[in-house]
Design a protein around this motif. Structure first.
Motif, PDB file in Angstrom:
ATOM      1  N   HIS A  60     -76.633 -47.826 120.524  1.00 27.78           N
ATOM      2  CA  HIS A  60     -75.819 -49.025 120.326  1.00 27.78           C
ATOM      3  C   HIS A  60     -76.590 -50.013 119.475  1.00 27.78           C
ATOM      4  N   TYR A  61     -75.902 -50.642 118.549  1.00 29.59           N
ATOM      5  CA  TYR A  61     -76.485 -51.796 117.862  1.00 29.59           C
ATOM      6  C   TYR A  61     -75.916 -53.048 118.501  1.00 29.59           C
ATOM      7  N   ALA A  62     -76.755 -54.070 118.615  1.00 31.14           N
ATOM      8  CA  ALA A  62     -76.287 -55.329 119.186  1.00 31.14           C
ATOM      9  C   ALA A  62     -75.116 -55.848 118.359  1.00 31.14           C
ATOM     10  N   PRO A  93     -70.476 -47.485 119.948  1.00 36.04           N
ATOM     11  CA  PRO A  93     -71.823 -46.967 119.700  1.00 36.04           C
ATOM     12  C   PRO A  93     -71.895 -46.318 118.320  1.00 36.04           C
ATOM     13  N   ALA A  94     -73.022 -46.500 117.647  1.00 35.24           N
ATOM     14  CA  ALA A  94     -73.204 -45.896 116.323  1.00 35.24           C
ATOM     15  C   ALA A  94     -73.379 -44.395 116.454  1.00 35.24           C
ATOM     16  N   VAL A  95     -73.951 -43.975 117.591  1.00 41.34           N
ATOM     17  CA  VAL A  95     -74.065 -42.555 117.909  1.00 41.34           C
ATOM     18  C   VAL A  95     -73.593 -42.397 119.344  1.00 41.34           C
ATOM     19  N   GLY A 123     -71.199 -35.847 107.344  1.00 45.26           N
ATOM     20  CA  GLY A 123     -70.164 -36.717 107.890  1.00 45.26           C
ATOM     21  C   GLY A 123     -69.947 -37.902 106.982  1.00 45.26           C
ATOM     22  N   PRO A 124     -68.795 -38.556 107.128  1.00 46.78           N
ATOM     23  CA  PRO A 124     -68.500 -39.679 106.240  1.00 46.78           C
ATOM     24  C   PRO A 124     -69.469 -40.834 106.435  1.00 46.78           C
ATOM     25  N   SER A 125     -69.513 -41.726 105.461  1.00 49.41           N
ATOM     26  CA  SER A 125     -70.419 -42.870 105.497  1.00 49.41           C
ATOM     27  C   SER A 125     -70.209 -43.687 106.766  1.00 49.41           C
ATOM     28  N   GLY A 126     -71.295 -44.068 107.391  1.00 48.62           N
ATOM     29  CA  GLY A 126     -71.213 -44.906 108.568  1.00 48.62           C
ATOM     30  C   GLY A 126     -70.982 -44.153 109.862  1.00 48.62           C
ATOM     31  N   CYS A 127     -71.042 -42.826 109.826  1.00 45.91           N
ATOM     32  CA  CYS A 127     -70.748 -42.066 111.045  1.00 45.91           C
ATOM     33  C   CYS A 127     -71.966 -41.965 111.959  1.00 45.91           C
ATOM     34  N   GLY A 128     -73.108 -42.452 111.525  1.00 42.98           N
ATOM     35  CA  GLY A 128     -74.257 -42.488 112.427  1.00 42.98           C
ATOM     36  C   GLY A 128     -75.347 -41.480 112.120  1.00 42.98           C
ATOM     37  N   LYS A 129     -75.291 -40.852 110.969  1.00 41.66           N
ATOM     38  CA  LYS A 129     -76.298 -39.832 110.633  1.00 41.66           C
ATOM     39  C   LYS A 129     -77.699 -40.429 110.557  1.00 41.66           C
ATOM     40  N   THR A 130     -77.808 -41.501 109.793  1.00 41.58           N
ATOM     41  CA  THR A 130     -79.124 -42.128 109.650  1.00 41.58           C
ATOM     42  C   THR A 130     -79.623 -42.650 110.991  1.00 41.58           C
ATOM     43  N   THR A 131     -78.721 -43.252 111.736  1.00 39.94           N
ATOM     44  CA  THR A 131     -79.096 -43.798 113.034  1.00 39.94           C
ATOM     45  C   THR A 131     -79.638 -42.700 113.944  1.00 39.94           C
ATOM     46  N   LEU A 132     -78.955 -41.569 113.976  1.00 39.44           N
ATOM     47  CA  LEU A 132     -79.415 -40.456 114.807  1.00 39.44           C
ATOM     48  C   LEU A 132     -80.787 -39.979 114.334  1.00 39.44           C
ATOM     49  N   LEU A 141     -87.272 -50.261 115.681  1.00 38.09           N
ATOM     50  CA  LEU A 141     -87.672 -51.394 114.855  1.00 38.09           C
ATOM     51  C   LEU A 141     -86.503 -52.326 114.586  1.00 38.09           C
ATOM     52  N   THR A 142     -85.286 -51.825 114.784  1.00 36.75           N
ATOM     53  CA  THR A 142     -84.111 -52.671 114.581  1.00 36.75           C
ATOM     54  C   THR A 142     -83.888 -53.503 115.834  1.00 36.75           C
ATOM     55  N   PRO A 143     -83.945 -54.829 115.700  1.00 36.87           N
ATOM     56  CA  PRO A 143     -83.755 -55.655 116.897  1.00 36.87           C
ATOM     57  C   PRO A 143     -82.372 -55.421 117.488  1.00 36.87           C
ATOM     58  N   ASP A 162     -83.624 -38.007 105.072  1.00 33.74           N
ATOM     59  CA  ASP A 162     -82.378 -38.766 104.984  1.00 33.74           C
ATOM     60  C   ASP A 162     -81.917 -38.815 103.525  1.00 33.74           C
ATOM     61  N   GLU A 163     -80.968 -37.984 103.194  1.00 37.23           N
ATOM     62  CA  GLU A 163     -80.458 -37.899 101.813  1.00 37.23           C
ATOM     63  C   GLU A 163     -81.611 -37.882 100.802  1.00 37.23           C
ATOM     64  N   PRO A 164     -82.505 -36.920 100.912  1.00 38.72           N
ATOM     65  CA  PRO A 164     -83.729 -36.960 100.103  1.00 38.72           C
ATOM     66  C   PRO A 164     -83.482 -36.763  98.613  1.00 38.72           C
ATOM     67  N   THR A 209     -77.214 -35.186 104.530  1.00 38.51           N
ATOM     68  CA  THR A 209     -76.775 -35.122 103.138  1.00 38.51           C
ATOM     69  C   THR A 209     -75.287 -35.433 103.021  1.00 38.51           C
ATOM     70  N   HIS A 210     -74.960 -36.080 101.899  1.00 37.69           N
ATOM     71  CA  HIS A 210     -73.556 -36.331 101.572  1.00 37.69           C
ATOM     72  C   HIS A 210     -73.000 -35.224 100.698  1.00 37.69           C
ATOM     73  N   ASN A 211     -73.923 -34.388 100.262  1.00 39.94           N
ATOM     74  CA  ASN A 211     -73.558 -33.362  99.306  1.00 39.94           C
ATOM     75  C   ASN A 211     -73.274 -32.073 100.074  1.00 39.94           C
ATOM     76  N   PRO A 217     -88.581 -53.548 100.404  1.00 40.68           N
ATOM     77  CA  PRO A 217     -87.493 -52.920 101.136  1.00 40.68           C
ATOM     78  C   PRO A 217     -87.939 -52.421 102.512  1.00 40.68           C
ATOM     79  N   ARG A 218     -87.000 -52.407 103.433  1.00 44.60           N
ATOM     80  CA  ARG A 218     -87.299 -52.001 104.800  1.00 44.60           C
ATOM     81  C   ARG A 218     -87.879 -50.593 104.844  1.00 44.60           C
ATOM     82  N   HIS A 219     -87.346 -49.713 103.953  1.00 50.89           N
ATOM     83  CA  HIS A 219     -87.777 -48.316 104.062  1.00 50.89           C
ATOM     84  C   HIS A 219     -89.237 -48.126 103.669  1.00 50.89           C
TER      85      HIS A 219
HETATM   86  N1  LIG Z   1     -79.321 -52.324 111.585  1.00 46.36           N
HETATM   87  C1  LIG Z   1     -78.053 -52.202 111.982  1.00 46.36           C
HETATM   88  N2  LIG Z   1     -77.480 -53.163 112.729  1.00 46.36           N
HETATM   89  C2  LIG Z   1     -76.211 -53.065 113.143  1.00 46.36           C
HETATM   90  N3  LIG Z   1     -75.415 -52.032 112.859  1.00 46.36           N
HETATM   91  C3  LIG Z   1     -75.909 -51.021 112.127  1.00 46.36           C
HETATM   92  C4  LIG Z   1     -77.263 -51.058 111.641  1.00 46.36           C
HETATM   93  N4  LIG Z   1     -77.477 -49.937 110.944  1.00 46.36           N
HETATM   94  C5  LIG Z   1     -76.333 -49.236 110.976  1.00 46.36           C
HETATM   95  N5  LIG Z   1     -75.382 -49.871 111.694  1.00 46.36           N
HETATM   96  C6  LIG Z   1     -74.022 -49.401 111.963  1.00 46.36           C
HETATM   97  O1  LIG Z   1     -74.110 -48.166 112.616  1.00 46.36           O
HETATM   98  C7  LIG Z   1     -73.153 -47.254 112.096  1.00 46.36           C
HETATM   99  C8  LIG Z   1     -73.853 -46.002 111.616  1.00 46.36           C
HETATM  100  O2  LIG Z   1     -74.691 -46.322 110.533  1.00 46.36           O
HETATM  101  P1  LIG Z   1     -75.601 -45.230 109.825  1.00 46.36           P
HETATM  102  O3  LIG Z   1     -76.440 -45.916 108.837  1.00 46.36           O
HETATM  103  O4  LIG Z   1     -76.275 -44.429 110.862  1.00 46.36           O
HETATM  104  O5  LIG Z   1     -74.512 -44.337 109.083  1.00 46.36           O
HETATM  105  P2  LIG Z   1     -74.713 -43.111 108.088  1.00 46.36           P
HETATM  106  O6  LIG Z   1     -73.941 -41.982 108.657  1.00 46.36           O
HETATM  107  O7  LIG Z   1     -76.140 -42.885 107.823  1.00 46.36           O
HETATM  108  O8  LIG Z   1     -73.987 -43.637 106.800  1.00 46.36           O
HETATM  109  P3  LIG Z   1     -74.327 -43.327 105.280  1.00 46.36           P
HETATM  110  O9  LIG Z   1     -73.824 -41.965 105.041  1.00 46.36           O
HETATM  111  O10 LIG Z   1     -73.541 -44.348 104.534  1.00 46.36           O
HETATM  112  O11 LIG Z   1     -75.796 -43.460 105.096  1.00 46.36           O
HETATM  113  C9  LIG Z   1     -72.417 -47.980 110.997  1.00 46.36           C
HETATM  114  O12 LIG Z   1     -71.190 -48.413 111.536  1.00 46.36           O
HETATM  115  C10 LIG Z   1     -73.281 -49.147 110.674  1.00 46.36           C
HETATM  116  O13 LIG Z   1     -72.496 -50.245 110.324  1.00 46.36           O
END
Ligand SMILES: Nc1ncnc2c1ncn2[C@@H]1O[C@H](COP(=O)(O)OP(=O)(O)OP(=O)(O)O)[C@@H](O)[C@H]1O
Ligand SMILES: [Mg+2]
Lengths: 293, 325
Positions: free
Chosen positions: A53-55, A60-62, A79-88, A98-100, A214-216, A245-247, B197-199
Motif C-alpha cells: 500500500h502507498y499512503a 493497494p499497488a500490489v 502488465g499495463p502501466s501502473g499495475c504495480g510491476k515496479t512496486t513489486l 525508502l518511499t515514505p 526494471d525495464e532495463p 518489461t513493456h515489450n 534522480p531517485r534511481h
Molecule cells: N511513490 C509512490 N507513492 C504513491 N503511489 C505510488 C508511488 N509509486 C507508485 N505508486 C502507485 O502505485 C501503482 C503502481 O505503480 P508502479 O510504479 O509499481 O507501476 P508499474 O507497473 O511499474 O508501471 P509502469 O509500467 O508505468 O512502470 C500506481 O498506481 C502508482 O500510481
C-alpha cells in the motif's frame, strides 16, 4: 470491483519442489514436483501473498501476489502501466521501504529466510537491481564496479585485490573488451548501452543470487537491447532473474515464465509460450494480443 | 511552398523584420520597444561603469601600489599602497569560506537526505532564508554584540584595564561574514541534490550501501560542481561586503595584531579590506585619497569578475560530466 476476474493460477508443468499451489493452497508432493521440474534449479525467492500500500491511495499497488522465482530461470513481469510491476520488484530488495508511507504485507523468502529477518545491506547484495535509466555513478568505470565490491566497515581493499573482481564483473556483463584499454575513463562518457551494461556489471560484482531488472532496455537502441538480452540469457544459468518489461516480444524472448499483472493483481502466471499462445484469462488474452495497455 | 519576394529578388533582413512587426499588436510593440530600451540602458550603465572604473583604475594602479603598505598621511602621495587591504580581503574570504562551506553543505545534505524532524528542517531552511534576506549591516551589528561578550574575549583584544572586549578582529569579521556566503552555497547544493534522480540513490542503496556511503561516494561527487559554483558566488559576496568589515574588522589602515602570538595574533587583530579601504578613501571619506580609492575599487572589481568567470567555467565543465536526468 466485480468486473475483475479472479486470478487464474495453475500448477505449471515445471513446478518447483516444495511449492504450494496457490489455487488449492496445498503443497505439491515433493517427489512429483521434482519429477516435474527437471530444467530449473531450486527456488531462490518466494513471494508469498504480498500486498503493498502507498499512503493516500485506497487501492493497494500490489494485491496479494504469490510467485516463485527459481534459479536458472527468467521471470518476466508484464502488465499495463501502473499495475504495480515496479512496486513489486522494489519490494524484493526492500527498496520500497525508502518511499515514505509505503507498507507491505505478506512474506518474501530468500532461500527460505524471511527477508525482513536479513540484514538489509546483506539482502541488497544478494538481491541486486538494474534500473530503467542507466545510472552509473560520477566516477571512473573501474570505481563504479569497485564501489559495489567494497564491503561496509571493512578496510578498503587495494587495487590489486579489486582488479580481478572488477574484470570478472565487466566480462560477465560483456563490457570488458570495449573498456579494458581505459578503465579510468569517466563512466558517464560511455554510450547509453555501455552505461547500462556497466550497471549490470556493478550489480553482478556483488555476486547476487537474484537479479532484478526494471525495464532495463527501454532507454536503449535495438542493438544494445540485443546485447543485453543475450546477456540475460547467459546470466540465468547462475542466478534467478526477474525482469519487468513493456515489450511483449522481449518478454517472450527472454522469459521462461511470465506473470501478467493488472491493477495490482496477479492475473496469470504461466510458462512463457503457454501464456502467449493459450492464455486462460480474458484480460491476459486482450493484453498479449495488444487490445489494451 | 513559395514565398513572395520583392522585385529585387530575395527580401532583405530589414524588410522581413518590418513585415513581421506589422503583424504585431500595438500594445505588444510598445512592450517590446520598452524592453529593448531598458535592456540597452542597463548595458550602457554596466559598460560605462566598467569603462570608467577601468580608466580610473588603470590610471592609478601600479605594482608599487599593490605591494606597498598603506601609511597614514594627509596627502595622497604619502599614503602608501593597498597591500594590507588586499591581504585582508583574501584572509576574510578564506576564513569565512572555511566556516560557511561545511556549514552550508552539511545543512543542505541533512535537509535533502534526511529532512527529519520535518519541523526542524523547515526552521533551518527559513533561518537561512532570513539570513539571505537580511541587510548585512544588521548582521554586522548583531555579530558585534556577540563578539563583545566576555566569553569571546579570546577572539579580539580587550581593554588593558580589564574593561570591555573590543569585539573586532579577523576572527570576528570572518565568522560573521561566513553568514553572507551560507545562503548561496546552501541553495545551490540543495537544488543540485534535489535534482539527482531517485534511481541514482537507489542504485547505491541497491548495492547494500548505507546512506552515509551513498552521500560520500555518490552524492557529493555528483554535486561537487554545484557546491563550487555556490562557493564562488559566496566568495564574491564576501569580497564585496563593507558593513561587516567596518563594524567587525575595525577598518584600520594596517593589519594590527591583537596579541603577540605569531599568526594567531593577526587573526585576533584588526585590519581592512578593499571595500573598507575604498569606503575610507573615497572623496567623502576621512582619508580622502580618491586616486587610491579608485585603484582599490578597480582591483576589487577584477577579483569579483575573476570569481564570476570561475563560476561560468565550472558551469561549463559540469555540462560534460552530468548524470542522466
Ligand atoms: N511513490 C509512490 N507513492 C504513491 N503511489 C505510488 C508511488 N509509486 C507508485 N505508486 C502507485 O502505485 C501503482 C503502481 O505503480 P508502479 O510504479 O509499481 O507501476 P508499474 O507497473 O511499474 O508501471 P509502469 O509500467 O508505468 O512502470 C500506481 O498506481 C502508482 O500510481
Ligand atoms: Mg515501472
Amino acid at each position: 470491483m466485480a468486473e475483475f476476474p479472479p486470478p487464474v493460477r495453475r500448477i505449471s508443468s515445471e513446478q518447483a519442489p516444495n511449492v504450494v499451489d496457490p489455487a488449492t493452497r496445498q503443497e505439491i508432493p515433493e517427489p512429483i514436483a521434482r519429477a516435474l521440474a527437471p530444467s530449473y534449479g531450486p527456488e531462490r525467492l518466494r513471494i508469498d501473498e504480498v500486498s503493498i500500500h502507498y499512503a493516500g491511495s485506497a487501492r493497494p499497488a500490489v494485491n496479494r501476489v504469490t510467485l516463485p522465482v527459481r534459479q536458472g530461470e527468467v521471470l518476466a513481469l508484464i502488465g499495463p502501466s501502473g499495475c504495480g510491476k515496479t512496486t513489486l520488484l522494489r519490494s524484493l530488495n526492500r527498496l520500497v521501504e525508502l518511499t515514505p508511507g509505503a507498507t507491505r504485507d505478506g512474506r518474501i523468502l530468500l532461500d527460505g529466510d524471511d527477508i525482513d529477518q536479513l540484514e538489509i545491506t546483506r539482502l541488497r547484495r544478494r538481491v541486486s537491481m538494474i534500473f530503467q535509466q542507466p545510472n552509473p555513478f560520477p566516477m571512473s568505470i573501474f570505481d563504479n564496479v569497485a564501489y559495489a565490491i567494497r564491503e561496509q566497515a571493512m578496510r578498503r581493499p587495494g587495487k590489486a585485490v579489486l582488479q580481478p573482481r572488477v574484470e570478472k564483473a565487466l566480462r560477465r556483463a560483456g563490457l570488458w573488451d570495449e573498456v579494458a584499454d581505459d578503465l579510468g575513463r569517466p563512466a558517464l562518457r560511455l554510450s547509453g548501452g555501455q552505461q547500462q551494461r556497466l550497471c549490470i556489471a556493478r550489480a553482478l560484482a556483488v555476486e547476487p543470487d537474484v537479479l532484478l531488472m526494471d525495464e532495463p532496455c527501454s532507454a536503449l537502441d535495438p542493438i544494445s537491447t540485443g546485447v543485453v538480452e543475450e546477456l540475460i540469457h547467459e546470466l540465468r544459468q547462475n542466478l534467478a532473474i526477474v525482469i519487468v518489461t513493456h515489450n511483449l516480444a522481449q518478454a517472450r524472448r527472454v522469459g521462461d515464465h511470465v506473470a501478467f499483472m493488472y491493477l495490482g493483481d496477479l492475473v496469470e502466471y504461466a510458462p512463457t509460450e503457454e501464456l502467449f499462445t493459450n492464455p486462460r484469462a480474458d484480460r491476459t488474452r486482450d493484453y498479449v494480443q495488444g487490445a489494451f495497455g | 511552398m513559395s514565398v513572395p519576394v520583392g522585385p529585387g529578388g530575395r527580401r532583405s533582413r530589414r524588410d522581413r523584420l518590418l513585415g513581421e512587426l506589422r503583424l504585431w499588436r500595438p500594445l505588444d510593440l510598445i512592450g517590446v520597444g520598452a524592453a529593448w530600451l531598458v535592456g540597452i540602458l542597463l548595458v550602457l550603465v554596466a559598460a560605462s561603469l566598467l569603462i570608467y572604473m577601468g580608466y580610473r583604475g588603470l590610471q592609478y594602479v601600479n605594482l608599487d601600489l599593490l605591494f606597498s603598505r598603506p601609511q597614514p598621511g594627509s596627502d595622497q602621495s604619502q599614503t602608501g599602497g593597498i597591500l594590507d587591504p588586499i591581504v585582508g580581503t583574501l584572509m576574510i574570504i578564506v576564513i569565512a569560506t572555511a566556516i560557511a562551506l561545511p556549514l552550508a553543505v552539511g545543512a543542505a545534505l541533512w535537509i535533502v537526505e534526511y529532512g527529519k524532524p520535518r519541523w526542524l528542517a523547515r526552521v533551518v531552511e527559513s533561518g537561512i532564508e532570513v539570513i539571505a534576506g537580511a541587510p548585512s549591516i544588521a548582521i554586522a551589528i548583531f555579530g558585534l554584540a556577540i563578539f563583545q561578550l566576555p566569553m569571546f574575549s579570546w577572539a579580539s583584544f580587550s581593554a588593558a584595564d580589564g574593561g570591555g572586549v573590543f569585539g573586532r578582529s579577523f576572527i570576528a569579521a570572518g565568522t560573521v561574514m561566513s553568514l553572507i556566503a551560507v545562503p548561496s552555497i546552501f541553495a545551490t547544493t540543495r537544488e543540485a541534490l534535489q535534482s539527482v534522480p531517485r534511481h541514482v540513490r537507489e542504485a547505491s542503496y541497491g548495492l547494500g550501501k548505507t546512506r552515509w556511503a551513498t552521500i560520500r561516494r555518490v552524492l557529493l561527487p555528483t554535486v561537487r560542481p554545484d557546491i563550487a559554483t555556490g562557493t564562488a558566488l559566496g566568495m564574491g559576496r564576501i569580497a564585496g561586503d563593507t558593513a561587516i568589515i567596518v563594524l567587525l574588522l575595525g577598518a584600520t589602515l594596517q593589519l594590527q595584531a591583537g596579541t603577540d602570538i605569531p599568526g594567531i595574533g593577526t587573526l585576533q587583530g584588526t585590519g581592512s579590506t578593499l571595500t573598507s579601504y575604498v569606503y575610507n578613501n573615497s572623496p567623502t571619506g576621512e582619508g580622502n585619497a580618491p586616486e587610491k580609492a579608485y585603484a582599490a575599487a578597480f582591483v576589487l572589481m577584477l577579483l569579483i569578475i575573476a570569481l564570476n568567470v570561475l563560476v561560468a567555467f565550472i558551469g561549463r565543465r559540469r555540462a560534460g560530466n552530468d548524470l542522466p536526468r
